[in-house]
Write a protein that holds these residues in place. Structure first.
Motif, PDB file in Angstrom:
ATOM      1  N   GLY A  91      10.080   4.629  -6.708  1.00  0.00           N
ATOM      2  CA  GLY A  91       9.317   3.478  -7.136  1.00  0.00           C
ATOM      3  C   GLY A  91       9.082   2.411  -6.096  1.00  0.00           C
ATOM      4  O   GLY A  91       8.614   1.313  -6.422  1.00  0.00           O
ATOM      5  N   GLU A  92       9.396   2.686  -4.827  1.00  0.00           N
ATOM      6  CA  GLU A  92       9.132   1.702  -3.784  1.00  0.00           C
ATOM      7  C   GLU A  92       7.621   1.527  -3.601  1.00  0.00           C
ATOM      8  O   GLU A  92       6.823   2.420  -3.907  1.00  0.00           O
ATOM      9  N   THR A  93       7.247   0.378  -3.074  1.00  0.00           N
ATOM     10  CA  THR A  93       5.821   0.107  -2.858  1.00  0.00           C
ATOM     11  C   THR A  93       5.171   1.181  -2.001  1.00  0.00           C
ATOM     12  O   THR A  93       4.051   1.636  -2.297  1.00  0.00           O
ATOM     13  N   ALA A  94       5.861   1.621  -0.950  1.00  0.00           N
ATOM     14  CA  ALA A  94       5.305   2.660  -0.081  1.00  0.00           C
ATOM     15  C   ALA A  94       5.084   3.959  -0.837  1.00  0.00           C
ATOM     16  O   ALA A  94       4.105   4.678  -0.593  1.00  0.00           O
ATOM     17  N   ASP A  95       5.992   4.287  -1.778  1.00  0.00           N
ATOM     18  CA  ASP A  95       5.839   5.503  -2.579  1.00  0.00           C
ATOM     19  C   ASP A  95       4.604   5.405  -3.474  1.00  0.00           C
ATOM     20  O   ASP A  95       3.838   6.371  -3.609  1.00  0.00           O
ATOM     21  N   ARG A  96       4.406   4.235  -4.077  1.00  0.00           N
ATOM     22  CA  ARG A  96       3.221   4.041  -4.920  1.00  0.00           C
ATOM     23  C   ARG A  96       1.936   4.172  -4.102  1.00  0.00           C
ATOM     24  O   ARG A  96       0.965   4.805  -4.535  1.00  0.00           O
ATOM     25  N   ILE A  97       1.936   3.574  -2.930  1.00  0.00           N
ATOM     26  CA  ILE A  97       0.752   3.649  -2.065  1.00  0.00           C
ATOM     27  C   ILE A  97       0.467   5.097  -1.684  1.00  0.00           C
ATOM     28  O   ILE A  97      -0.687   5.547  -1.719  1.00  0.00           O
ATOM     29  N   ASP A  98       1.519   5.851  -1.325  1.00  0.00           N
ATOM     30  CA  ASP A  98       1.328   7.259  -0.959  1.00  0.00           C
ATOM     31  C   ASP A  98       0.719   8.036  -2.120  1.00  0.00           C
ATOM     32  O   ASP A  98      -0.191   8.856  -1.928  1.00  0.00           O
ATOM     33  N   ASP A 101      -2.951   6.928  -2.655  1.00  0.00           N
ATOM     34  CA  ASP A 101      -3.781   7.405  -1.548  1.00  0.00           C
ATOM     35  C   ASP A 101      -4.003   8.912  -1.614  1.00  0.00           C
ATOM     36  O   ASP A 101      -5.036   9.418  -1.147  1.00  0.00           O
ATOM     37  N   ASP A 106      -2.914   6.672 -11.441  1.00  0.00           N
ATOM     38  CA  ASP A 106      -1.915   5.743 -11.950  1.00  0.00           C
ATOM     39  C   ASP A 106      -0.542   6.235 -11.509  1.00  0.00           C
ATOM     40  O   ASP A 106      -0.378   7.406 -11.122  1.00  0.00           O
ATOM     41  N   TYR A 107       0.455   5.349 -11.577  1.00  0.00           N
ATOM     42  CA  TYR A 107       1.787   5.646 -11.045  1.00  0.00           C
ATOM     43  C   TYR A 107       2.801   4.928 -11.916  1.00  0.00           C
ATOM     44  O   TYR A 107       2.753   3.702 -12.047  1.00  0.00           O
ATOM     45  N   THR A 109       7.017   4.680 -12.879  1.00  0.00           N
ATOM     46  CA  THR A 109       8.342   5.043 -12.390  1.00  0.00           C
ATOM     47  C   THR A 109       9.310   5.289 -13.549  1.00  0.00           C
ATOM     48  O   THR A 109       9.180   4.730 -14.632  1.00  0.00           O
TER      49      THR A 109
END
Length: 226
Positions: A91-98, A101, A106-107, A109
């Motif tokens: 659920g980290e911001t980088a994981d959501r962005i990946d 992208d 939708d995402y 956690t």
């Protein structure tokens, strides 16, 4: 809750390796009037996602065989237009962005509230319906509301139910080549014998021109152009 179980418009694919969670979610969505197919690894999920029409695909991030992020990338590269929701403990911001992208819409956690998940899936389904009232067909369009073809000159060609089911199955994933067996399952689930596919390809070509369905020798058929 198995491969190719229905042609329902509310079809959902759940790709989740936690079998207890997958069973709970499948039962929940079935009770909410979805037809649910389940895959417990990314390879099976990819096969179903490429061969069956789904309104929404839910994908765990950490999967055996093919990782969830790679699964989403492969589905989008093959022009799969289903809405995709990633459901994961990452659920980290980088994981959501990946995930976004890669092509997810939708995402969410883990842990999550089931009511929120149901609401998100319904919203994704509405968005898909609103945005996909027709499908490109060469220089024309396949009208999903009227279930006919709009020609480049503005004319319309009426289709029978089976003709529409076949051309829709082909047109919704224009880069995919389908075997006769796959098209039999997608467009003619109540029929027996793959020859019906060839018969309705002939009918479509007679109405719309020979180029509307391409024969890929040794494999099957792919949508062409008017």
């Amino acid at each position: 809750m198995d491969e190719g179980s229905s042609n329902s418009p509310n079809r959902l694919l759940l790709v989740e390796d936690d079998r207890a969670l997958a069973e709970m979610l499948a039962n929940t969505f079935t009770a909410d009037r979805y037809t649910v197919d389940v895959a417990h690894d990314g390879q099976h999920g990819l096969h179903l996602g490429l061969s069956q029409p789904y309104q929404v695909i839910m994908v765990d991030r950490r999967l055996p065989a093919i990782d969830g992020l790679e699964l989403v990338l492969r589905l989008r590269r093959r022009a799969v237009s289903s809405r995709i929701l990633m459901l994961t403990a990452l659920g980290e911001t980088a994981d959501r962005i990946d995930g976004l992208d890669a092509g997810a819409d939708d995402y969410l956690t883990k842990p999550f509230e089931v009511a929120e998940l149901l609401a998100r899936v319904r919203a994704l389904g509405r968005r898909l319906f609103d945005e996909a009232q027709d499908i490109p067909l060469g220089r024309g369009r396949l009208d999903l509301r009227q279930r006919d073809v709009r020609l480049p000159d503005g004319g319309r060609v009426d289709l029978t139910g089976r003709e529409f089911a076949l051309i829709r199955s082909l047109a919704i994933r224009p880069r995919t080549v389908y075997s006769r067996g796959q098209l039999l399952s997608l467009a003619f689930p109540d029929a027996t014998g793959e020859s019906i596919v060839d018969t309705y390809v002939h009918y479509l070509r007679r109405k719309l021109g020979n180029g509307v369905v391409r024969t890929v020798h040794g494999w099957g058929y792919q949508v062409g152009a008017l």
